[in-house]
Design a protein around this motif. Structure first.
Motif, PDB file in Angstrom:
ATOM      1  N   GLU A   1      55.817  38.423  35.811  1.00  0.00           N
ATOM      2  CA  GLU A   1      54.784  39.335  36.324  1.00  0.00           C
ATOM      3  C   GLU A   1      53.430  38.664  36.498  1.00  0.00           C
ATOM      4  N   ILE A   2      53.243  37.493  35.880  1.00  0.00           N
ATOM      5  CA  ILE A   2      51.912  36.879  35.834  1.00  0.00           C
ATOM      6  C   ILE A   2      51.383  36.546  37.232  1.00  0.00           C
ATOM      7  N   ASN A   3      52.280  36.296  38.200  1.00  0.00           N
ATOM      8  CA  ASN A   3      51.841  35.957  39.554  1.00  0.00           C
ATOM      9  C   ASN A   3      51.743  37.173  40.471  1.00  0.00           C
ATOM     10  N   ASN A   4      51.992  38.352  39.913  1.00  0.00           N
ATOM     11  CA  ASN A   4      51.843  39.590  40.668  1.00  0.00           C
ATOM     12  C   ASN A   4      50.357  39.931  40.784  1.00  0.00           C
ATOM     13  N   PRO A   5      49.827  40.143  41.997  1.00  0.00           N
ATOM     14  CA  PRO A   5      48.391  40.431  42.166  1.00  0.00           C
ATOM     15  C   PRO A   5      47.890  41.591  41.301  1.00  0.00           C
ATOM     16  N   LYS A   6      48.723  42.644  41.154  1.00  0.00           N
ATOM     17  CA  LYS A   6      48.333  43.791  40.344  1.00  0.00           C
ATOM     18  C   LYS A   6      48.143  43.372  38.885  1.00  0.00           C
ATOM     19  N   PHE A   7      49.060  42.545  38.388  1.00  0.00           N
ATOM     20  CA  PHE A   7      48.994  42.081  36.992  1.00  0.00           C
ATOM     21  C   PHE A   7      47.753  41.218  36.778  1.00  0.00           C
ATOM     22  N   ILE A   8      47.444  40.353  37.746  1.00  0.00           N
ATOM     23  CA  ILE A   8      46.269  39.477  37.659  1.00  0.00           C
ATOM     24  C   ILE A   8      44.988  40.292  37.642  1.00  0.00           C
ATOM     25  N   ILE A   9      44.927  41.343  38.473  1.00  0.00           N
ATOM     26  CA  ILE A   9      43.742  42.219  38.516  1.00  0.00           C
ATOM     27  C   ILE A   9      43.566  42.950  37.186  1.00  0.00           C
ATOM     28  N   GLN A  10      44.679  43.455  36.629  1.00  0.00           N
ATOM     29  CA  GLN A  10      44.618  44.133  35.326  1.00  0.00           C
ATOM     30  C   GLN A  10      44.115  43.187  34.237  1.00  0.00           C
ATOM     31  N   THR A  11      44.633  41.952  34.244  1.00  0.00           N
ATOM     32  CA  THR A  11      44.207  40.941  33.274  1.00  0.00           C
ATOM     33  C   THR A  11      42.719  40.631  33.437  1.00  0.00           C
ATOM     34  N   ALA A  12      42.275  40.503  34.691  1.00  0.00           N
ATOM     35  CA  ALA A  12      40.869  40.198  34.979  1.00  0.00           C
ATOM     36  C   ALA A  12      39.948  41.308  34.475  1.00  0.00           C
ATOM     37  N   ILE A  13      40.366  42.547  34.649  1.00  0.00           N
ATOM     38  CA  ILE A  13      39.557  43.693  34.192  1.00  0.00           C
ATOM     39  C   ILE A  13      39.456  43.699  32.660  1.00  0.00           C
ATOM     40  N   LEU A  14      40.601  43.497  31.986  1.00  0.00           N
ATOM     41  CA  LEU A  14      40.610  43.462  30.515  1.00  0.00           C
ATOM     42  C   LEU A  14      39.767  42.305  29.987  1.00  0.00           C
ATOM     43  N   ALA A  15      39.852  41.150  30.651  1.00  0.00           N
ATOM     44  CA  ALA A  15      39.085  39.978  30.230  1.00  0.00           C
ATOM     45  C   ALA A  15      37.597  40.155  30.494  1.00  0.00           C
ATOM     46  N   ALA A  16      37.266  40.880  31.564  1.00  0.00           N
ATOM     47  CA  ALA A  16      35.860  41.047  31.961  1.00  0.00           C
ATOM     48  C   ALA A  16      35.062  41.833  30.932  1.00  0.00           C
ATOM     49  N   ILE A  17      35.712  42.718  30.178  1.00  0.00           N
ATOM     50  CA  ILE A  17      34.984  43.565  29.211  1.00  0.00           C
ATOM     51  C   ILE A  17      34.347  42.728  28.102  1.00  0.00           C
ATOM     52  N   PRO A  18      35.123  41.920  27.342  1.00  0.00           N
ATOM     53  CA  PRO A  18      34.477  41.086  26.320  1.00  0.00           C
ATOM     54  C   PRO A  18      33.559  40.018  26.912  1.00  0.00           C
ATOM     55  N   LEU A  19      33.934  39.455  28.067  1.00  0.00           N
ATOM     56  CA  LEU A  19      33.105  38.419  28.693  1.00  0.00           C
ATOM     57  C   LEU A  19      31.740  38.984  29.092  1.00  0.00           C
ATOM     58  N   ALA A  20      31.730  40.208  29.622  1.00  0.00           N
ATOM     59  CA  ALA A  20      30.466  40.843  30.018  1.00  0.00           C
ATOM     60  C   ALA A  20      29.579  41.107  28.795  1.00  0.00           C
ATOM     61  N   LEU A  21      30.199  41.510  27.689  1.00  0.00           N
ATOM     62  CA  LEU A  21      29.436  41.774  26.458  1.00  0.00           C
ATOM     63  C   LEU A  21      28.834  40.482  25.892  1.00  0.00           C
ATOM     64  N   ILE A  22      29.607  39.392  25.970  1.00  0.00           N
ATOM     65  CA  ILE A  22      29.114  38.109  25.439  1.00  0.00           C
ATOM     66  C   ILE A  22      27.981  37.566  26.304  1.00  0.00           C
ATOM     67  N   VAL A  23      28.150  37.636  27.629  1.00  0.00           N
ATOM     68  CA  VAL A  23      27.114  37.110  28.528  1.00  0.00           C
ATOM     69  C   VAL A  23      25.849  37.952  28.459  1.00  0.00           C
TER      70      VAL A  23
END
Length: 227
Positions: free
Chosen positions: A1-23
């Motif tokens: 599933e890792i190369n599925n665009p939907k899965f990548i977008i979901q991962t990016a959204i989840l990753a963006a939350i802590p990254l936004a808080l740190i930055v």
């Protein structure tokens, strides 16, 4: 599933939350290291080499363009002190007040030569005793190691950190389940990327940014987290 665009977008959204808080803190260096850990985990999971190539093909020119913009006109993307640190890194002779810490670190490491000046020496000319680097026990501890232990000491520190990273990856490779592999590779990325950034800053390869050297820098929170 890792190369599925939907899965990548979901991962990016989840990753963006802590990254936004740190930055937002702001802490750009920890944001970059955390992003690299996430990216390495996606690669370990089986991300397509083609996709990796596309991302690198966009990211590397974008960084180069950003550096050019900062040098010529400054940048509204980064905060003032962040742009100043990059300018001081690229043109230390024009920004001596900002570049002095990193330049003194490079000179200290070079002055240690092969075997160093000796551990805990009392020379007034040393970075530790002469206050040529503010708080050298934290982000610029590698400068002290270079001066006191020389090239051999620096190489030993890098080798030990590399062995810890390799051991983490080896344990992950032998893990019975894939989640164990990801945890081990994540810890390897954490120690590896943070060490790489810290040493690159101390030696002038990267712009000055505050991030501790794993297992070496002063700081109980960092040490306990790493252990």
């Amino acid at each position: 599933e890792i190369n599925n665009p939907k899965f990548i977008i979901q991962t990016a959204i989840l990753a963006a939350i802590p990254l936004a808080l740190i930055v937002k803190e702001p802490d750009l260096s920890t944001t970059i290291v955390t992003f690299l850990i996430i990216a390495s985990l996606m690669f370990v999971t089986g991300l397509s080499y083609k996709l990796v190539g596309i991302v690198l093909g966009i990211t590397i020119p974008a960084i180069a363009i950003l550096l050019l913009v900062i040098v010529n006109k400054g940048s509204s993307i980064l905060q003032g002190y962040q742009s100043l640190r990059i300018l001081a890194w690229l043109k230390p002779e024009e920004y001596p007040e900002t570049a002095y810490q990193q330049q003194n670190s490079i000179m200290a490491i070079g002055s240690g030569q092969l075997v160093g000046k000796g551990l805990n020496n009392n020379l007034v000319s040393s970075v530790k005793n002469g206050s040529f680097i503010a708080e050298p026990q934290t982000d610029f501890i590698f400068a002290v190691a270079g001066e006191e232990l020389g090239f051999i000491g620096c190489a030993t520190i890098i080798l030990l950190l590399a062995l810890i990273v390799i051991e983490c990856i080896w344990i992950g490779k032998k893990s019975r389940d894939f989640s164990g592999t990801l945890i081990c590779c994540g810890v390897a990325g954490y120690i590896g990327f943070q060490s790489f950034v810290n040493i690159c800053v101390a030696t002038g390869i990267f712009p000055n940014t505050g991030i501790p050297l794993p297992f070496v820098s002063y700081g109980l929170t960092s040490l306990l987290t790493l252990f």
